[in-house]
Design a protein around this motif. Structure first.
Motif, PDB file in Angstrom:
ATOM      1  N   ASN A  79       0.787  -1.258   0.209  1.00  0.00           N
ATOM      2  CA  ASN A  79       0.084   0.038   0.053  1.00  0.00           C
ATOM      3  C   ASN A  79       0.864   1.067  -0.095  1.00  0.00           C
ATOM      4  O   ASN A  79       0.832   2.117   0.832  1.00  0.00           O
ATOM      5  CB  ASN A  79      -0.733   0.047   1.139  1.00  0.00           C
ATOM      6  N   ALA A  80       1.740   1.255  -0.836  1.00  0.00           N
ATOM      7  CA  ALA A  80       2.686   2.382  -1.040  1.00  0.00           C
ATOM      8  C   ALA A  80       2.130   3.579  -1.913  1.00  0.00           C
ATOM      9  O   ALA A  80       2.612   3.708  -2.898  1.00  0.00           O
ATOM     10  CB  ALA A  80       3.976   1.960  -1.655  1.00  0.00           C
ATOM     11  N   PHE A  81       1.061   4.418  -1.267  1.00  0.00           N
ATOM     12  CA  PHE A  81       0.512   5.433  -1.797  1.00  0.00           C
ATOM     13  C   PHE A  81       0.662   6.588  -1.365  1.00  0.00           C
ATOM     14  O   PHE A  81       0.752   6.496  -0.161  1.00  0.00           O
ATOM     15  CB  PHE A  81      -1.091   5.053  -2.478  1.00  0.00           C
ATOM     16  N   ALA A  82       0.449   7.646  -1.908  1.00  0.00           N
ATOM     17  CA  ALA A  82       0.258   8.919  -1.509  1.00  0.00           C
ATOM     18  C   ALA A  82      -1.031   9.357  -1.194  1.00  0.00           C
ATOM     19  O   ALA A  82      -1.690   9.799  -2.091  1.00  0.00           O
ATOM     20  CB  ALA A  82       1.116  10.063  -2.381  1.00  0.00           C
ATOM     21  N   HIS A  83      -1.678   9.346  -0.067  1.00  0.00           N
ATOM     22  CA  HIS A  83      -2.980   9.599   0.328  1.00  0.00           C
ATOM     23  C   HIS A  83      -3.530  10.895  -0.321  1.00  0.00           C
ATOM     24  O   HIS A  83      -4.785  11.185  -0.457  1.00  0.00           O
ATOM     25  CB  HIS A  83      -3.264   9.077   1.602  1.00  0.00           C
ATOM     26  N   HIS A  84      -2.511  11.801  -0.065  1.00  0.00           N
ATOM     27  CA  HIS A  84      -3.053  13.191  -0.429  1.00  0.00           C
ATOM     28  C   HIS A  84      -3.471  13.459  -1.889  1.00  0.00           C
ATOM     29  O   HIS A  84      -4.182  14.405  -2.209  1.00  0.00           O
ATOM     30  CB  HIS A  84      -1.675  14.311  -0.075  1.00  0.00           C
ATOM     31  N   GLU A  85      -3.367  12.428  -2.602  1.00  0.00           N
ATOM     32  CA  GLU A  85      -3.763  12.488  -4.073  1.00  0.00           C
ATOM     33  C   GLU A  85      -4.973  11.793  -4.180  1.00  0.00           C
ATOM     34  O   GLU A  85      -5.671  12.259  -5.034  1.00  0.00           O
ATOM     35  CB  GLU A  85      -2.739  11.907  -5.000  1.00  0.00           C
ATOM     36  N   MET A  86      -5.604  11.258  -3.215  1.00  0.00           N
ATOM     37  CA  MET A  86      -6.794  10.389  -3.183  1.00  0.00           C
ATOM     38  C   MET A  86      -8.004  11.035  -2.810  1.00  0.00           C
ATOM     39  O   MET A  86      -8.440  10.893  -1.821  1.00  0.00           O
ATOM     40  CB  MET A  86      -6.550   9.103  -2.504  1.00  0.00           C
ATOM     41  N   THR A  87      -8.232  12.219  -3.769  1.00  0.00           N
ATOM     42  CA  THR A  87      -9.513  12.920  -3.191  1.00  0.00           C
ATOM     43  C   THR A  87     -10.749  12.736  -4.224  1.00  0.00           C
ATOM     44  O   THR A  87     -10.595  12.393  -5.289  1.00  0.00           O
ATOM     45  CB  THR A  87      -9.194  14.465  -3.228  1.00  0.00           C
ATOM     46  N   LEU A  88     -12.049  12.873  -3.205  1.00  0.00           N
ATOM     47  CA  LEU A  88     -13.174  12.694  -4.091  1.00  0.00           C
ATOM     48  C   LEU A  88     -13.557  14.038  -4.786  1.00  0.00           C
ATOM     49  O   LEU A  88     -13.727  14.943  -4.051  1.00  0.00           O
ATOM     50  CB  LEU A  88     -14.288  12.231  -3.203  1.00  0.00           C
ATOM     51  N   THR A  89     -13.487  14.155  -6.122  1.00  0.00           N
ATOM     52  CA  THR A  89     -13.782  15.379  -6.750  1.00  0.00           C
ATOM     53  C   THR A  89     -15.158  15.516  -7.635  1.00  0.00           C
ATOM     54  O   THR A  89     -15.403  16.446  -8.125  1.00  0.00           O
ATOM     55  CB  THR A  89     -12.682  15.638  -8.028  1.00  0.00           C
ATOM     56  N   TRP A  90     -16.142  14.289  -7.302  1.00  0.00           N
ATOM     57  CA  TRP A  90     -17.147  14.480  -7.831  1.00  0.00           C
ATOM     58  C   TRP A  90     -18.070  15.459  -6.865  1.00  0.00           C
ATOM     59  O   TRP A  90     -18.184  15.656  -5.601  1.00  0.00           O
ATOM     60  CB  TRP A  90     -17.965  13.001  -7.402  1.00  0.00           C
ATOM     61  N   GLN A  91     -18.875  16.196  -7.558  1.00  0.00           N
ATOM     62  CA  GLN A  91     -19.570  17.578  -7.161  1.00  0.00           C
ATOM     63  C   GLN A  91     -21.203  16.994  -7.151  1.00  0.00           C
ATOM     64  O   GLN A  91     -21.864  18.059  -6.627  1.00  0.00           O
ATOM     65  CB  GLN A  91     -19.380  18.789  -7.830  1.00  0.00           C
ATOM     66  N   GLY A  92     -21.550  16.019  -7.416  1.00  0.00           N
ATOM     67  CA  GLY A  92     -23.140  15.667  -7.186  1.00  0.00           C
ATOM     68  C   GLY A  92     -23.374  15.119  -5.963  1.00  0.00           C
ATOM     69  O   GLY A  92     -22.731  15.526  -4.813  1.00  0.00           O
ATOM     70  N   THR A  93     -24.723  15.209  -5.666  1.00  0.00           N
ATOM     71  CA  THR A  93     -25.481  14.952  -4.417  1.00  0.00           C
ATOM     72  C   THR A  93     -26.223  13.459  -4.520  1.00  0.00           C
ATOM     73  O   THR A  93     -26.586  13.132  -5.401  1.00  0.00           O
ATOM     74  CB  THR A  93     -26.279  16.047  -4.005  1.00  0.00           C
ATOM     75  N   LEU A  94     -26.335  12.924  -3.401  1.00  0.00           N
ATOM     76  CA  LEU A  94     -26.981  11.567  -3.201  1.00  0.00           C
ATOM     77  C   LEU A  94     -28.520  12.016  -2.609  1.00  0.00           C
ATOM     78  O   LEU A  94     -28.735  12.988  -1.753  1.00  0.00           O
ATOM     79  CB  LEU A  94     -26.239  10.782  -2.180  1.00  0.00           C
ATOM     80  N   THR A  95     -29.350  11.150  -2.857  1.00  0.00           N
ATOM     81  CA  THR A  95     -30.703  11.279  -2.331  1.00  0.00           C
ATOM     82  C   THR A  95     -30.662  10.808  -0.972  1.00  0.00           C
ATOM     83  O   THR A  95     -29.778  10.234  -0.575  1.00  0.00           O
ATOM     84  CB  THR A  95     -31.782  10.312  -3.082  1.00  0.00           C
ATOM     85  N   ALA A  96     -31.646  10.788  -0.146  1.00  0.00           N
ATOM     86  CA  ALA A  96     -31.480  10.342   1.122  1.00  0.00           C
ATOM     87  C   ALA A  96     -31.502   9.011   1.272  1.00  0.00           C
ATOM     88  O   ALA A  96     -30.754   8.338   2.096  1.00  0.00           O
ATOM     89  CB  ALA A  96     -33.047  11.019   1.797  1.00  0.00           C
ATOM     90  N   GLN A  97     -32.187   8.223   0.499  1.00  0.00           N
ATOM     91  CA  GLN A  97     -32.006   6.764   0.580  1.00  0.00           C
ATOM     92  C   GLN A  97     -30.625   6.259   0.158  1.00  0.00           C
ATOM     93  O   GLN A  97     -30.095   5.333   0.564  1.00  0.00           O
ATOM     94  CB  GLN A  97     -33.017   6.123  -0.553  1.00  0.00           C
TER      95      GLN A  97
END
Length: 426
Positions: A72-90
Protein backbone atom coordinates in the motif's frame (compact mmCIF):
# COMPACT_ATOMS: atom_id res chain seq x y z
CA UNK A 1 9.59 -3.65 -8.94
CA UNK A 2 6.32 -2.06 -7.80
CA UNK A 3 4.54 -3.75 -10.73
CA UNK A 4 4.90 -6.99 -8.76
CA UNK A 5 3.12 -5.63 -5.66
CA UNK A 6 0.06 -7.78 -5.01
CA UNK A 7 0.48 -9.50 -8.37
CA UNK A 8 1.14 -13.02 -9.57
CA UNK A 9 3.11 -12.91 -12.80
CA UNK A 10 3.97 -15.98 -14.87
CA UNK A 11 7.70 -16.43 -15.58
CA UNK A 12 9.78 -19.38 -16.81
CA UNK A 13 11.48 -21.46 -14.11
CA UNK A 14 14.82 -20.76 -15.72
CA UNK A 15 14.46 -16.95 -15.50
CA UNK A 16 16.79 -15.04 -13.20
CA UNK A 17 14.85 -13.97 -10.08
CA UNK A 18 15.36 -10.36 -8.88
CA UNK A 19 16.15 -9.86 -5.21
CA UNK A 20 13.08 -9.83 -2.97
CA UNK A 21 10.71 -11.50 -5.44
CA UNK A 22 8.59 -14.31 -3.98
CA UNK A 23 8.48 -17.38 -6.22
CA UNK A 24 5.59 -19.85 -6.01
CA UNK A 25 4.95 -23.03 -8.00
CA UNK A 26 2.50 -22.66 -10.88
CA UNK A 27 0.91 -26.05 -10.08
CA UNK A 28 0.41 -28.04 -6.89
CA UNK A 29 -0.91 -31.59 -7.28
CA UNK A 30 -2.01 -30.71 -10.81
CA UNK A 31 -4.05 -27.67 -9.68
CA UNK A 32 -3.23 -24.36 -11.34
CA UNK A 33 -2.26 -21.85 -8.66
CA UNK A 34 -3.27 -18.91 -10.85
CA UNK A 35 -6.90 -19.98 -11.40
CA UNK A 36 -7.49 -22.85 -8.96
CA UNK A 37 -8.66 -25.25 -11.66
CA UNK A 38 -7.46 -28.64 -12.84
CA UNK A 39 -7.95 -28.56 -16.60
CA UNK A 40 -4.63 -29.74 -17.97
CA UNK A 41 -3.43 -30.17 -21.55
CA UNK A 42 -0.24 -32.10 -22.41
CA UNK A 43 3.08 -30.71 -23.61
CA UNK A 44 6.14 -32.68 -24.76
CA UNK A 45 8.37 -34.41 -22.18
CA UNK A 46 5.50 -35.03 -19.73
CA UNK A 47 4.95 -31.33 -19.18
CA UNK A 48 1.51 -29.67 -19.26
CA UNK A 49 -0.34 -26.35 -19.20
CA UNK A 50 -3.65 -25.00 -17.86
CA UNK A 51 -6.56 -24.77 -20.28
CA UNK A 52 -8.91 -22.96 -17.87
CA UNK A 53 -7.04 -19.63 -17.78
CA UNK A 54 -5.37 -19.84 -21.19
CA UNK A 55 -7.09 -16.64 -22.35
CA UNK A 56 -4.78 -14.67 -20.01
CA UNK A 57 -1.66 -16.27 -21.45
CA UNK A 58 -0.31 -19.77 -20.99
CA UNK A 59 0.87 -21.00 -17.60
CA UNK A 60 2.62 -24.38 -17.72
CA UNK A 61 4.58 -26.78 -15.54
CA UNK A 62 7.68 -25.07 -16.95
CA UNK A 63 6.66 -21.83 -15.22
CA UNK A 64 6.51 -20.29 -11.76
CA UNK A 65 4.57 -17.33 -10.33
CA UNK A 66 6.40 -14.18 -9.18
CA UNK A 67 5.00 -11.64 -6.73
CA UNK A 68 5.72 -9.13 -3.99
CA UNK A 69 3.51 -8.52 -0.91
CA UNK A 70 1.15 -5.55 -1.26
CA UNK A 71 2.70 -2.63 0.74
CA UNK A 72 0.00 0.00 0.00
CA UNK A 73 2.72 2.42 -1.04
CA UNK A 74 0.43 5.29 -2.04
CA UNK A 75 0.44 9.02 -1.39
CA UNK A 76 -3.00 9.51 0.19
CA UNK A 77 -3.03 13.27 -0.40
CA UNK A 78 -3.68 12.49 -4.07
CA UNK A 79 -6.76 10.37 -3.32
CA UNK A 80 -9.49 13.01 -3.30
CA UNK A 81 -13.15 12.64 -4.27
CA UNK A 82 -13.74 15.37 -6.84
CA UNK A 83 -17.34 14.41 -7.70
CA UNK A 84 -19.62 17.38 -7.10
CA UNK A 85 -22.99 15.59 -7.25
CA UNK A 86 -25.38 14.89 -4.38
CA UNK A 87 -27.04 11.70 -3.19
CA UNK A 88 -30.71 11.25 -2.38
CA UNK A 89 -31.70 10.51 1.22
CA UNK A 90 -32.03 6.79 0.42
CA UNK A 91 -28.68 6.73 -1.37
CA UNK A 92 -27.00 8.39 1.61
CA UNK A 93 -28.32 5.66 3.93
CA UNK A 94 -26.85 2.97 1.68
CA UNK A 95 -23.58 4.87 1.33
CA UNK A 96 -23.19 5.20 5.11
CA UNK A 97 -23.92 1.48 5.57
CA UNK A 98 -21.09 0.71 3.15
CA UNK A 99 -18.69 2.94 5.06
CA UNK A 100 -19.65 1.07 8.24
CA UNK A 101 -19.00 -2.25 6.46
CA UNK A 102 -15.58 -0.98 5.36
CA UNK A 103 -14.68 -0.31 8.98
CA UNK A 104 -15.83 -3.79 10.01
CA UNK A 105 -14.11 -5.51 7.01
CA UNK A 106 -17.19 -7.51 6.04
CA UNK A 107 -19.24 -8.42 2.97
CA UNK A 108 -22.17 -6.27 1.83
CA UNK A 109 -24.83 -6.73 -0.84
CA UNK A 110 -26.39 -3.64 -2.41
CA UNK A 111 -29.70 -4.82 -3.89
CA UNK A 112 -30.75 -1.77 -5.88
CA UNK A 113 -33.13 -1.40 -8.77
CA UNK A 114 -31.57 -0.66 -12.17
CA UNK A 115 -31.00 3.07 -12.47
CA UNK A 116 -30.75 3.57 -8.69
CA UNK A 117 -27.36 5.25 -9.01
CA UNK A 118 -25.25 2.39 -7.60
CA UNK A 119 -22.02 3.83 -9.00
CA UNK A 120 -22.50 7.20 -7.30
CA UNK A 121 -23.37 5.49 -4.00
CA UNK A 122 -19.94 3.84 -4.13
CA UNK A 123 -18.00 7.11 -4.30
CA UNK A 124 -17.95 7.88 -0.54
CA UNK A 125 -16.79 4.39 0.51
CA UNK A 126 -14.14 4.39 -2.22
CA UNK A 127 -12.98 7.80 -0.97
CA UNK A 128 -12.81 6.56 2.64
CA UNK A 129 -10.73 3.57 1.58
CA UNK A 130 -8.33 5.63 -0.51
CA UNK A 131 -7.89 8.20 2.25
CA UNK A 132 -6.92 5.31 4.55
CA UNK A 133 -4.28 4.28 1.95
CA UNK A 134 -6.21 1.13 1.11
CA UNK A 135 -6.07 -0.43 -2.33
CA UNK A 136 -9.41 -0.57 -4.15
CA UNK A 137 -10.63 -2.66 -7.10
CA UNK A 138 -13.91 -2.00 -8.91
CA UNK A 139 -14.84 -5.05 -10.96
CA UNK A 140 -17.42 -6.22 -13.47
CA UNK A 141 -17.72 -9.44 -15.47
CA UNK A 142 -18.49 -7.38 -18.61
CA UNK A 143 -15.99 -5.40 -20.70
CA UNK A 144 -18.74 -3.00 -21.81
CA UNK A 145 -19.43 -2.06 -18.19
CA UNK A 146 -15.75 -1.35 -17.53
CA UNK A 147 -15.49 0.81 -20.65
CA UNK A 148 -18.53 2.83 -19.56
CA UNK A 149 -17.45 3.13 -15.92
CA UNK A 150 -13.88 4.25 -16.67
CA UNK A 151 -14.59 7.90 -17.56
CA UNK A 152 -17.14 8.24 -14.74
CA UNK A 153 -14.70 6.94 -12.10
CA UNK A 154 -11.86 9.00 -13.58
CA UNK A 155 -13.99 12.14 -13.33
CA UNK A 156 -15.10 11.39 -9.76
CA UNK A 157 -11.48 10.84 -8.64
CA UNK A 158 -9.61 12.99 -11.14
CA UNK A 159 -6.52 13.43 -8.94
CA UNK A 160 -6.22 9.69 -8.30
CA UNK A 161 -4.16 7.52 -10.66
CA UNK A 162 -6.23 4.58 -11.91
CA UNK A 163 -5.39 1.42 -13.85
CA UNK A 164 -8.10 0.17 -16.24
CA UNK A 165 -7.64 -3.52 -17.05
CA UNK A 166 -9.46 -5.69 -19.57
CA UNK A 167 -8.52 -8.16 -22.27
CA UNK A 168 -8.19 -5.91 -25.33
CA UNK A 169 -6.67 -2.88 -23.62
CA UNK A 170 -3.56 -1.34 -25.12
CA UNK A 171 -2.12 0.47 -22.08
CA UNK A 172 0.58 -1.23 -20.02
CA UNK A 173 -0.16 -2.17 -16.41
CA UNK A 174 0.94 0.29 -13.72
CA UNK A 175 0.78 0.16 -9.95
CA UNK A 176 -2.08 2.28 -8.61
CA UNK A 177 -4.28 2.48 -5.53
CA UNK A 178 -7.43 2.39 -7.68
CA UNK A 179 -8.03 -0.40 -10.19
CA UNK A 180 -10.99 -0.81 -12.56
CA UNK A 181 -11.04 -4.24 -14.18
CA UNK A 182 -12.97 -7.21 -15.48
CA UNK A 183 -13.20 -10.10 -13.02
CA UNK A 184 -10.89 -12.16 -15.25
CA UNK A 185 -8.06 -9.71 -14.53
CA UNK A 186 -8.10 -10.74 -10.85
CA UNK A 187 -6.30 -13.92 -11.93
CA UNK A 188 -3.20 -11.72 -12.11
CA UNK A 189 -3.44 -10.54 -8.48
CA UNK A 190 -2.82 -12.12 -5.10
CA UNK A 191 -3.69 -10.63 -1.68
CA UNK A 192 -3.70 -7.16 -3.23
CA UNK A 193 -6.95 -5.38 -2.36
CA UNK A 194 -8.44 -4.03 0.86
CA UNK A 195 -11.76 -3.19 -0.84
CA UNK A 196 -13.33 -5.09 -3.72
CA UNK A 197 -16.53 -3.80 -5.36
CA UNK A 198 -18.11 -6.26 -7.80
CA UNK A 199 -20.76 -4.75 -10.06
CA UNK A 200 -23.42 -6.94 -11.75
CA UNK A 201 -22.33 -9.87 -9.57
CA UNK A 202 -25.13 -12.09 -10.89
CA UNK A 203 -24.16 -11.74 -14.56
CA UNK A 204 -22.32 -14.00 -16.99
CA UNK A 205 -19.49 -14.97 -16.96
CA UNK A 206 -18.99 -14.43 -13.20
CA UNK A 207 -22.09 -16.19 -11.88
CA UNK A 208 -21.54 -19.91 -11.17
CA UNK A 209 -17.95 -19.64 -12.43
CA UNK A 210 -15.57 -21.40 -10.02
CA UNK A 211 -12.47 -19.92 -11.65
CA UNK A 212 -13.63 -16.30 -11.33
CA UNK A 213 -14.83 -16.85 -7.75
CA UNK A 214 -11.35 -18.22 -6.97
CA UNK A 215 -9.73 -15.25 -8.71
CA UNK A 216 -11.65 -12.73 -6.59
CA UNK A 217 -10.96 -14.67 -3.39
CA UNK A 218 -7.23 -14.76 -4.16
CA UNK A 219 -7.10 -11.09 -5.16
CA UNK A 220 -8.45 -9.74 -1.86
CA UNK A 221 -6.45 -9.59 1.34
CA UNK A 222 -7.27 -11.94 4.23
CA UNK A 223 -8.72 -8.94 6.08
CA UNK A 224 -10.73 -7.00 3.52
CA UNK A 225 -14.16 -5.74 2.49
CA UNK A 226 -16.21 -7.01 -0.45
CA UNK A 227 -19.26 -5.15 -1.80
CA UNK A 228 -21.60 -6.82 -4.28
CA UNK A 229 -23.87 -4.71 -6.52
CA UNK A 230 -26.89 -5.96 -8.43
CA UNK A 231 -30.53 -5.33 -9.22
CA UNK A 232 -31.22 -9.04 -9.60
CA UNK A 233 -29.34 -11.14 -7.01
CA UNK A 234 -29.03 -14.89 -7.45
CA UNK A 235 -30.96 -17.34 -5.28
CA UNK A 236 -27.74 -18.18 -3.42
CA UNK A 237 -27.11 -14.51 -2.64
CA UNK A 238 -30.70 -14.06 -1.50
CA UNK A 239 -30.41 -17.05 0.84
CA UNK A 240 -27.17 -15.66 2.29
CA UNK A 241 -28.99 -12.41 2.95
CA UNK A 242 -31.94 -14.22 4.57
CA UNK A 243 -29.55 -16.14 6.85
CA UNK A 244 -27.81 -12.84 7.69
CA UNK A 245 -24.49 -14.18 6.47
CA UNK A 246 -23.99 -10.93 4.60
CA UNK A 247 -25.01 -7.32 5.20
CA UNK A 248 -27.73 -6.07 2.82
CA UNK A 249 -28.91 -2.64 1.68
CA UNK A 250 -32.10 -2.38 -0.38
CA UNK A 251 -32.90 0.48 -2.73
CA UNK A 252 -36.07 0.02 -4.84
CA UNK A 253 -36.06 3.63 -6.06
CA UNK A 254 -34.27 4.96 -9.13
CA UNK A 255 -32.14 8.06 -8.62
CA UNK A 256 -34.81 10.33 -10.16
CA UNK A 257 -37.52 8.72 -7.97
CA UNK A 258 -39.55 7.48 -10.96
CA UNK A 259 -40.56 3.79 -11.18
CA UNK A 260 -39.11 1.17 -13.49
CA UNK A 261 -40.88 1.03 -16.87
CA UNK A 262 -43.38 -1.81 -17.04
CA UNK A 263 -42.88 -4.73 -19.43
CA UNK A 264 -45.46 -4.66 -22.24
CA UNK A 265 -46.04 -7.94 -24.09
CA UNK A 266 -47.29 -8.38 -27.68
CA UNK A 267 -48.13 -11.73 -29.28
CA UNK A 268 -46.70 -12.14 -32.78
CA UNK A 269 -46.04 -14.87 -35.33
CA UNK A 270 -42.74 -16.33 -36.54
CA UNK A 271 -40.65 -13.15 -36.46
CA UNK A 272 -37.50 -14.80 -37.82
CA UNK A 273 -39.36 -15.54 -41.06
CA UNK A 274 -40.98 -12.14 -41.41
CA UNK A 275 -40.95 -8.97 -39.31
CA UNK A 276 -44.34 -8.74 -37.54
CA UNK A 277 -46.70 -5.92 -38.44
CA UNK A 278 -46.84 -4.88 -34.78
CA UNK A 279 -43.07 -4.43 -34.81
CA UNK A 280 -43.13 -2.54 -38.10
CA UNK A 281 -45.77 -0.12 -36.76
CA UNK A 282 -43.60 0.54 -33.74
CA UNK A 283 -40.53 1.13 -35.90
CA UNK A 284 -42.46 3.61 -38.04
CA UNK A 285 -43.29 5.56 -34.90
CA UNK A 286 -39.64 5.51 -33.86
CA UNK A 287 -38.59 6.75 -37.30
CA UNK A 288 -41.17 9.54 -37.27
CA UNK A 289 -40.15 10.73 -33.78
CA UNK A 290 -36.43 9.99 -34.33
CA UNK A 291 -36.65 7.94 -31.13
CA UNK A 292 -33.47 6.00 -30.29
CA UNK A 293 -33.86 2.34 -29.31
CA UNK A 294 -32.31 -1.07 -28.74
CA UNK A 295 -33.69 -4.33 -30.15
CA UNK A 296 -32.68 -7.41 -28.16
CA UNK A 297 -32.64 -10.79 -29.92
CA UNK A 298 -31.97 -14.27 -28.48
CA UNK A 299 -29.16 -15.48 -30.77
CA UNK A 300 -26.00 -14.06 -32.31
CA UNK A 301 -27.21 -15.18 -35.75
CA UNK A 302 -30.37 -13.09 -35.27
CA UNK A 303 -28.48 -9.80 -34.99
CA UNK A 304 -27.37 -9.49 -38.61
CA UNK A 305 -30.57 -10.99 -40.03
CA UNK A 306 -32.88 -8.63 -38.12
CA UNK A 307 -30.62 -5.64 -38.79
CA UNK A 308 -30.76 -6.34 -42.55
CA UNK A 309 -34.55 -6.72 -42.51
CA UNK A 310 -34.94 -3.40 -40.67
CA UNK A 311 -32.44 -1.66 -42.98
CA UNK A 312 -34.37 -2.84 -46.03
CA UNK A 313 -37.67 -1.52 -44.68
CA UNK A 314 -36.22 1.67 -43.15
CA UNK A 315 -33.14 2.61 -45.22
CA UNK A 316 -33.05 6.16 -43.83
CA UNK A 317 -32.92 5.01 -40.19
CA UNK A 318 -29.24 4.53 -39.29
CA UNK A 319 -28.48 1.54 -37.09
CA UNK A 320 -26.10 -1.36 -36.53
CA UNK A 321 -25.87 -4.77 -34.88
CA UNK A 322 -23.57 -6.07 -32.15
CA UNK A 323 -22.76 -9.22 -30.19
CA UNK A 324 -20.03 -10.50 -27.87
CA UNK A 325 -17.81 -11.85 -30.66
CA UNK A 326 -18.02 -8.69 -32.77
CA UNK A 327 -14.50 -7.28 -33.28
CA UNK A 328 -16.02 -3.79 -33.65
CA UNK A 329 -18.17 -4.20 -30.55
CA UNK A 330 -16.75 -1.31 -28.52
CA UNK A 331 -16.82 1.12 -31.43
CA UNK A 332 -20.44 0.27 -32.28
CA UNK A 333 -21.50 0.77 -28.67
CA UNK A 334 -19.63 4.08 -28.60
CA UNK A 335 -21.41 5.14 -31.80
CA UNK A 336 -24.70 4.53 -30.03
CA UNK A 337 -23.53 6.56 -27.02
CA UNK A 338 -22.44 9.38 -29.31
CA UNK A 339 -25.85 9.30 -31.07
CA UNK A 340 -24.23 8.61 -34.44
CA UNK A 341 -26.80 5.85 -34.97
CA UNK A 342 -30.46 5.61 -33.96
CA UNK A 343 -30.54 1.96 -32.93
CA UNK A 344 -28.63 -1.24 -32.24
CA UNK A 345 -29.76 -4.83 -32.69
CA UNK A 346 -28.03 -6.68 -29.87
CA UNK A 347 -27.76 -9.86 -27.87
CA UNK A 348 -27.86 -9.86 -24.06
CA UNK A 349 -24.36 -8.34 -23.91
CA UNK A 350 -26.09 -4.96 -23.48
CA UNK A 351 -28.68 -6.16 -20.96
CA UNK A 352 -26.94 -4.43 -18.07
CA UNK A 353 -24.27 -1.96 -17.03
CA UNK A 354 -24.57 0.35 -20.04
CA UNK A 355 -26.53 3.59 -20.31
CA UNK A 356 -27.94 5.25 -23.42
CA UNK A 357 -30.04 8.19 -22.23
CA UNK A 358 -33.58 8.48 -23.53
CA UNK A 359 -33.82 5.13 -25.33
CA UNK A 360 -36.71 2.69 -25.72
CA UNK A 361 -36.29 -1.09 -25.82
CA UNK A 362 -37.85 -3.86 -27.91
CA UNK A 363 -37.28 -7.58 -27.25
CA UNK A 364 -37.82 -10.20 -29.94
CA UNK A 365 -38.43 -13.74 -28.68
CA UNK A 366 -38.51 -12.79 -25.00
CA UNK A 367 -39.95 -16.22 -24.20
CA UNK A 368 -36.88 -18.05 -25.53
CA UNK A 369 -34.37 -19.70 -23.21
CA UNK A 370 -31.69 -17.02 -23.70
CA UNK A 371 -33.74 -14.48 -21.79
CA UNK A 372 -34.01 -15.37 -18.09
CA UNK A 373 -36.39 -13.58 -15.73
CA UNK A 374 -33.51 -11.50 -14.38
CA UNK A 375 -32.24 -10.73 -17.89
CA UNK A 376 -35.66 -9.35 -18.87
CA UNK A 377 -35.71 -7.15 -15.76
CA UNK A 378 -32.21 -5.88 -16.52
CA UNK A 379 -33.17 -5.17 -20.13
CA UNK A 380 -36.21 -3.19 -18.98
CA UNK A 381 -33.84 -1.23 -16.78
CA UNK A 382 -32.06 0.22 -19.83
CA UNK A 383 -35.09 2.51 -20.25
CA UNK A 384 -35.82 5.67 -18.27
CA UNK A 385 -32.31 6.22 -16.93
CA UNK A 386 -32.28 9.94 -17.64
CA UNK A 387 -33.72 12.82 -15.61
CA UNK A 388 -34.90 14.45 -18.82
CA UNK A 389 -36.80 11.29 -19.85
CA UNK A 390 -37.35 9.11 -16.76
CA UNK A 391 -39.93 6.92 -18.51
CA UNK A 392 -40.10 5.05 -21.79
CA UNK A 393 -41.26 1.97 -23.68
CA UNK A 394 -40.24 -1.63 -23.02
CA UNK A 395 -42.07 -4.05 -25.34
CA UNK A 396 -41.53 -7.79 -25.67
CA UNK A 397 -42.67 -9.58 -28.80
CA UNK A 398 -43.41 -13.25 -28.10
CA UNK A 399 -44.95 -16.21 -29.90
CA UNK A 400 -46.36 -17.37 -26.58
CA UNK A 401 -46.35 -16.05 -23.02
CA UNK A 402 -44.54 -18.23 -20.49
CA UNK A 403 -43.99 -18.13 -16.73
CA UNK A 404 -40.61 -16.43 -17.11
CA UNK A 405 -42.08 -13.41 -18.90
CA UNK A 406 -44.86 -13.15 -16.33
CA UNK A 407 -42.33 -13.45 -13.48
CA UNK A 408 -40.28 -10.58 -14.94
CA UNK A 409 -43.40 -8.41 -15.07
CA UNK A 410 -44.18 -9.30 -11.44
CA UNK A 411 -40.63 -8.53 -10.29
CA UNK A 412 -40.76 -5.06 -11.85
CA UNK A 413 -44.15 -4.35 -10.29
CA UNK A 414 -42.90 -5.54 -6.88
CA UNK A 415 -39.88 -3.21 -6.98
CA UNK A 416 -42.11 -0.33 -8.03
CA UNK A 417 -44.50 -0.98 -5.12
CA UNK A 418 -41.55 -0.99 -2.71
CA UNK A 419 -40.33 2.25 -4.23
CA UNK A 420 -43.74 3.82 -3.84
CA UNK A 421 -43.64 3.14 -0.08
CA UNK A 422 -40.46 5.25 0.06
CA UNK A 423 -42.18 8.15 -1.62
CA UNK A 424 -41.25 7.50 -5.23
CA UNK A 425 -43.16 9.15 -8.07
CA UNK A 426 -45.97 7.27 -9.80
Amino acid sequence: MNNYYGRQIVNPKIASVPAGIIVRPAFISGICQRCGQQQLAPLPNQQFYCLACLSLGRVSSLDVLWSLPEPNAFAHHEMTLTWQGTLTAQQRLVSQALIDTLGAQQEHLVWAVTGAGKTEMMFPVISHALQAKQRVAILSPRVDVIVELAPRIATAFNTTPMAVLYGTQEENYRYTALVLATTHQMLRFKSAFDLLIIDEVDSFPYVNNAMLAYAVKQAKKAESTVIYLTATPTKIMKKRAERREINVSYLPLRFHQHPLPTLNVSLVGRWRKKLPQKLLRQLRQFQKRMQRFLIFVPRVADTLVIYRKISQRFPDMLGDFVHAGDVSRQQKVQNMRDEKIQYLVTTTILERGVTFPGIDVLILGAEEETFSENALVQIAGRVGRDNKRPTGLVRAYVQHINLKVLAAKRQIKLMNRRGATLGGKR
